[in-house]
Design a protein around this motif. Sequence first.
Motif, PDB file in Angstrom:
ATOM      1  N   ARG A 707     -21.629  56.552 -62.579  1.00 44.12           N
ATOM      2  CA  ARG A 707     -20.459  57.083 -61.821  1.00 44.12           C
ATOM      3  C   ARG A 707     -19.436  56.379 -61.258  1.00 44.12           C
ATOM      4  NH1 ARG A 707     -21.969  61.527 -57.862  1.00 44.12           N
ATOM      5  NH2 ARG A 707     -19.489  61.548 -57.450  1.00 44.12           N
ATOM      6  N   HIS A 708     -19.895  55.345 -60.582  1.00 44.33           N
ATOM      7  CA  HIS A 708     -19.124  54.373 -59.713  1.00 44.33           C
ATOM      8  C   HIS A 708     -18.296  53.677 -60.973  1.00 44.33           C
ATOM      9  CE1 HIS A 708     -18.840  50.970 -56.525  1.00 44.33           C
ATOM     10  NE2 HIS A 708     -17.548  51.648 -56.680  1.00 44.33           N
ATOM     11  N   ALA A 709     -18.881  53.082 -61.944  1.00 46.03           N
ATOM     12  CA  ALA A 709     -18.164  52.256 -63.105  1.00 46.03           C
ATOM     13  C   ALA A 709     -17.178  52.891 -63.610  1.00 46.03           C
ATOM     14  CB  ALA A 709     -19.525  51.776 -64.047  1.00 46.03           C
ATOM     15  N   GLY A 710     -17.512  54.359 -63.908  1.00 41.47           N
ATOM     16  CA  GLY A 710     -16.583  55.260 -64.547  1.00 41.47           C
ATOM     17  C   GLY A 710     -15.418  55.613 -63.599  1.00 41.47           C
ATOM     18  N   ALA A 711     -15.573  55.726 -62.436  1.00 43.45           N
ATOM     19  CA  ALA A 711     -14.529  56.197 -61.575  1.00 43.45           C
ATOM     20  C   ALA A 711     -13.025  55.686 -61.714  1.00 43.45           C
ATOM     21  CB  ALA A 711     -14.748  56.122 -59.883  1.00 43.45           C
ATOM     22  N   GLY A 712     -12.325  56.775 -62.106  1.00 43.09           N
ATOM     23  CA  GLY A 712     -10.719  56.257 -62.433  1.00 43.09           C
ATOM     24  C   GLY A 712      -9.963  56.501 -61.136  1.00 43.09           C
ATOM     25  N   THR A 713     -10.030  57.405 -60.323  1.00 45.91           N
ATOM     26  CA  THR A 713      -8.946  57.639 -59.374  1.00 45.91           C
ATOM     27  C   THR A 713      -9.814  57.213 -57.956  1.00 45.91           C
ATOM     28  OG1 THR A 713      -9.995  59.955 -59.197  1.00 45.91           O
ATOM     29  CG2 THR A 713      -8.299  59.540 -60.864  1.00 45.91           C
ATOM     30  N   GLY A 714      -8.894  57.366 -56.989  1.00 53.41           N
ATOM     31  CA  GLY A 714      -9.407  57.356 -55.608  1.00 53.41           C
ATOM     32  C   GLY A 714     -10.128  58.301 -55.175  1.00 53.41           C
ATOM     33  N   ALA A 715      -9.882  59.513 -55.672  1.00 53.82           N
ATOM     34  CA  ALA A 715     -10.658  60.707 -55.227  1.00 53.82           C
ATOM     35  C   ALA A 715     -12.135  60.446 -55.730  1.00 53.82           C
ATOM     36  CB  ALA A 715     -10.012  61.994 -55.774  1.00 53.82           C
ATOM     37  N   THR A 750      -0.227  56.451 -49.915  1.00 57.29           N
ATOM     38  CA  THR A 750      -0.271  55.821 -48.583  1.00 57.29           C
ATOM     39  C   THR A 750      -1.419  56.350 -47.418  1.00 57.29           C
ATOM     40  OG1 THR A 750       1.976  55.209 -48.812  1.00 57.29           O
ATOM     41  CG2 THR A 750       0.846  54.855 -46.732  1.00 57.29           C
ATOM     42  N   ARG A 751      -1.103  57.850 -47.235  1.00 55.14           N
ATOM     43  CA  ARG A 751      -2.199  58.418 -46.477  1.00 55.14           C
ATOM     44  C   ARG A 751      -3.474  58.488 -46.662  1.00 55.14           C
ATOM     45  NH1 ARG A 751      -1.958  61.060 -41.758  1.00 55.14           N
ATOM     46  NH2 ARG A 751      -3.302  62.573 -41.284  1.00 55.14           N
ATOM     47  N   ALA A 752      -3.695  58.932 -47.991  1.00 57.54           N
ATOM     48  CA  ALA A 752      -5.029  58.912 -48.527  1.00 57.54           C
ATOM     49  C   ALA A 752      -5.843  57.298 -48.724  1.00 57.54           C
ATOM     50  CB  ALA A 752      -5.011  59.272 -49.952  1.00 57.54           C
ATOM     51  N   ALA A 753      -4.713  56.242 -48.947  1.00 53.45           N
ATOM     52  CA  ALA A 753      -5.398  54.877 -48.803  1.00 53.45           C
ATOM     53  C   ALA A 753      -5.737  54.576 -47.303  1.00 53.45           C
ATOM     54  CB  ALA A 753      -4.009  54.106 -49.375  1.00 53.45           C
ATOM     55  N   LYS A 824      -2.292  56.006 -38.280  1.00 55.01           N
ATOM     56  CA  LYS A 824      -2.990  54.994 -38.827  1.00 55.01           C
ATOM     57  C   LYS A 824      -4.351  54.659 -39.286  1.00 55.01           C
ATOM     58  CE  LYS A 824      -0.291  51.979 -35.638  1.00 55.01           C
ATOM     59  NZ  LYS A 824      -0.767  50.626 -34.650  1.00 55.01           N
ATOM     60  N   THR A 825      -5.190  55.521 -38.810  1.00 55.45           N
ATOM     61  CA  THR A 825      -6.613  55.629 -39.460  1.00 55.45           C
ATOM     62  C   THR A 825      -6.934  56.618 -40.454  1.00 55.45           C
ATOM     63  OG1 THR A 825      -7.162  57.691 -37.661  1.00 55.45           O
ATOM     64  CG2 THR A 825      -7.325  55.319 -37.034  1.00 55.45           C
ATOM     65  N   GLY A 826      -5.762  57.644 -40.936  1.00 58.94           N
ATOM     66  CA  GLY A 826      -6.082  58.478 -42.113  1.00 58.94           C
ATOM     67  C   GLY A 826      -6.673  59.636 -41.655  1.00 58.94           C
ATOM     68  N   VAL A 827      -7.182  59.899 -40.506  1.00 54.08           N
ATOM     69  CA  VAL A 827      -8.040  61.050 -40.345  1.00 54.08           C
ATOM     70  C   VAL A 827      -7.191  62.091 -39.730  1.00 54.08           C
ATOM     71  CG1 VAL A 827     -10.070  59.668 -39.704  1.00 54.08           C
ATOM     72  CG2 VAL A 827      -8.778  60.098 -37.904  1.00 54.08           C
ATOM     73  N   SER A 828      -7.651  63.404 -39.531  1.00 58.76           N
ATOM     74  CA  SER A 828      -6.707  64.410 -39.091  1.00 58.76           C
ATOM     75  C   SER A 828      -7.344  65.419 -37.947  1.00 58.76           C
ATOM     76  CB  SER A 828      -6.683  65.277 -40.420  1.00 58.76           C
ATOM     77  OG  SER A 828      -7.619  65.786 -40.632  1.00 58.76           O
ATOM     78  N   ASP A 829      -8.316  64.971 -37.315  1.00 56.82           N
ATOM     79  CA  ASP A 829      -8.613  65.652 -35.983  1.00 56.82           C
ATOM     80  C   ASP A 829      -9.714  64.969 -35.309  1.00 56.82           C
ATOM     81  OD1 ASP A 829     -11.432  65.983 -37.381  1.00 56.82           O
ATOM     82  OD2 ASP A 829     -10.630  67.730 -38.535  1.00 56.82           O
ATOM     83  N   ARG A 830     -10.173  65.468 -33.994  1.00 55.35           N
ATOM     84  CA  ARG A 830     -11.166  64.753 -33.314  1.00 55.35           C
ATOM     85  C   ARG A 830     -12.579  64.695 -33.795  1.00 55.35           C
ATOM     86  NH1 ARG A 830      -7.331  66.792 -29.711  1.00 55.35           N
ATOM     87  NH2 ARG A 830      -7.294  65.900 -27.719  1.00 55.35           N
ATOM     88  N   THR A 831     -12.910  65.481 -34.663  1.00 53.55           N
ATOM     89  CA  THR A 831     -14.170  65.571 -35.074  1.00 53.55           C
ATOM     90  C   THR A 831     -14.397  64.201 -36.236  1.00 53.55           C
ATOM     91  OG1 THR A 831     -14.627  67.762 -35.161  1.00 53.55           O
ATOM     92  CG2 THR A 831     -16.061  66.524 -36.527  1.00 53.55           C
TER      93      THR A 831
END
Length: 839
Positions: A707-715, A750-753, A824-831
């Motif tokens: 799967r890693h070798a075939g992964a084509g997207t960031g997701a 950018t945000r996902a990166a 800056k960190t790309g996270v969205s909540d306290r958790t």
Amino acid sequence: MARSWPFAGRAAQLSEIRSAARGLVVVGPPGVGKSRLVAQAVREAEGVAWVRATAAAAELPLGAFAALLPSTPPSGNPLGWAADAVRAPVLVVDDAHLLDGASAALVHHLVTRGRTRVIATLRTETPVPDAVRALWKEDLLPRMELAPLTAQESAAILERALGGTVEQSAVTRLWQASRGNVLYLRELVLSGVLTESGGVWRWRGPLAITPSLRDTIAGRIGGLTPDEREVLEYLAYGEPLGADLLSELAASAAVERLEERQLVTVDFEGRRLQVRLAHPLYGEVIRHGCGTLRARKLLRRLADTVTATGLRRREDVVRVAVWRLDSGPVAEPGLLLAACDRARMVRDLELAERLARAAADAGGGLPAAMALGTVLFYADRYRESEEVFAAAWGLEMDDYSRTTCGVYRAFNLCWGLGEVGRALELLEETEHSVSALDARQGARGTRASIEAFVGDLDKAAATLRSTMTMGPCVEPRNVRAFGTTEATILAAKGRATESLEVVARTGAALDSAAHALPSLRAALLDAATQAALYLGDLDTAEHHADQGRRLDGEFGAWARAVVEFGTYRARALRLRGRVADALSAGREAAARLPSRGVWAGFCLGELAQAHALLGQLDAAEEALARAEATGLPLGPPVVVPLRQAMAWTLAARGDVAGAIAALLALADQALPVQTPFLLHDVVRLGRPSLVASRIIGEGPLVALFARHAGAGTGAELDAVSLEFERLGLILHAAEAAAQAARRYRDRGMTRAAQAARTRAWALSRRCQGARTPALLDLDVPELTPRQREIALLAAQGLTNREIAERLVVSIRTVANTLYAVYEKTGVSDRTALADLLLG
């Protein structure tokens, strides 16, 4: 070694002492570290006064407090005068059981008055002044029982004192010898019983104690009546001894008195009542005071008495043989050979060699020679082993002896000297020189195991099948050996599930064997560990590796178990991303390598790869050079790990293209169980398109590699990273997340990166400093000091209002700062922030 013996562990006890508002009484046996613990607890306290009670000072009223009191006592109330003179806010009373009555009353008075915090130490099972006993009896101060060090605490102290890794078997032996007594542990180390090799401290034996420790222990033993000394002498040379047996040797009343004095222990083991010395080092002192003639007399009587009971336990034959050998010449080769066999099974190879040579001297003939040759092989003395076997080979033998000699000689030729061709020729000669079916099957089955090791798996499988078609296999040892070889072949072919099924079946057969059969057990655990690693089951792989490591035996003499399974443990730790721990495990394994042998590439390759991942390139190349100089490159199990480490060293030096080329070439030569890991390394180095169609095999880990070798997207790469993390492969997870960040960035997301990069950074923090090409451009999220401060408070669960009140800023400032942190960190909540910053 550190100039002063370091303090380590005891965190809970330190906390308890420091938090005891009025004080505390610490109770423990001598040498357990009471004084050192208290000293550590009050090290940073202000106004600490020490009172050290002694037997001499107890002759004078208030003698222990002489240094704290004015020179002229008053004419009125001496207790009040003395209490007023002790002005320190903290008073430590060491060895309070030795206080005179007036000093004990003063301590009690100081506690009840409440102006002074009193910390006292006492020796366990020692008479204590009434005033001191009242401290805990009247609930004035809590009482803490200080136990000896655990093995883990002992290991921590040893490593700090010695400034390096201490081999686990050495830690175990020191802990067993000292029983966790800090004083004894220190003196044993000072005696020089450890030696350093390759950055690892190892036991070099025999056990030795310093004169000061001998005097300390002799003082603890105290005066003895003649019959008490006789009991201790018998136990010093023969423990444990059954209570009934000991009553035949010495006076029962003396045993009872020694038990009351806590110099011996009497406990049930099953249905047997066993008597032992209360501490292992008592035996060293007792034996030191026993003359040669006296010792021989004791040993002969021990041997005669135990022999008269019929040698009912497995260990009895070894004990009797050693007693007879130590008491003079032995003319019983049968006894010596039986004891040698038992010593070899528990991997006390030094004793096994001694018994084998004694058996030869006693006229043991061919059996003694074969026993000696076998022991020398296990002790990594391969040239000597071949000389013994070669001399025996020309003698007349029955089928069983011929096969046994041929098989063990072939083992030594292959796995000891690396002479595979000669080993296979010898096995063919052996098979043709015997007529019994089980003997011929044994020789041919051994040939299959050698063919598997050198990588000819199809030929090995065919040889094993032909062995089974020769006729019904009824010899139990052959059944177990063939099952082990089958499991090995299946594991090497990447048929891990089938291999583990055979492992379970063969393991049950081994469990039913009369002897432990450690060599077969090691081969079976090797197959099981490989299969578990292939399936990505790191917990099971480490469990099997730990089982294999314990085959080294109590005496730590079987280096192969340490090297083989220590290396597997290092590999599992590396796959977990615990690279520094892997390096430590690899060093310990490498320290036990012989000067030349088969396992050098396997072991030093793993060590070199850990060095390379940590950026320690000179050390990596040094390990690689040592492997090239000392290794015997027989087949993929030992060649591939070395070449893989070379590739990662190239990558660490910046030659990623060269590393990829080396890995691709190596994958064409590797065993199926190794190939997916090599091809996935290419993915980790950034060229998945070269191998995406080649990664095949069973199990979740190989599927994830594909799967890693075939992964084509960031997701898709994010999903791969999450799955690696779930399996426990944290470094792989960090690398996949970093690759996801780049894929997102390339597509302008950018945000996902940033989120992927932040996650990669958080994962990489758990990898103990690992550096790989995938992580090179990984930026730590650039938070300002104020942003980090607010982020940490939010991660701990504080609300915006609570943060604002604590930092004396507005709620709006907190909200705006957190918004910037999330960006800056790309996270969205306290958790998510807590997962990132607090791990």
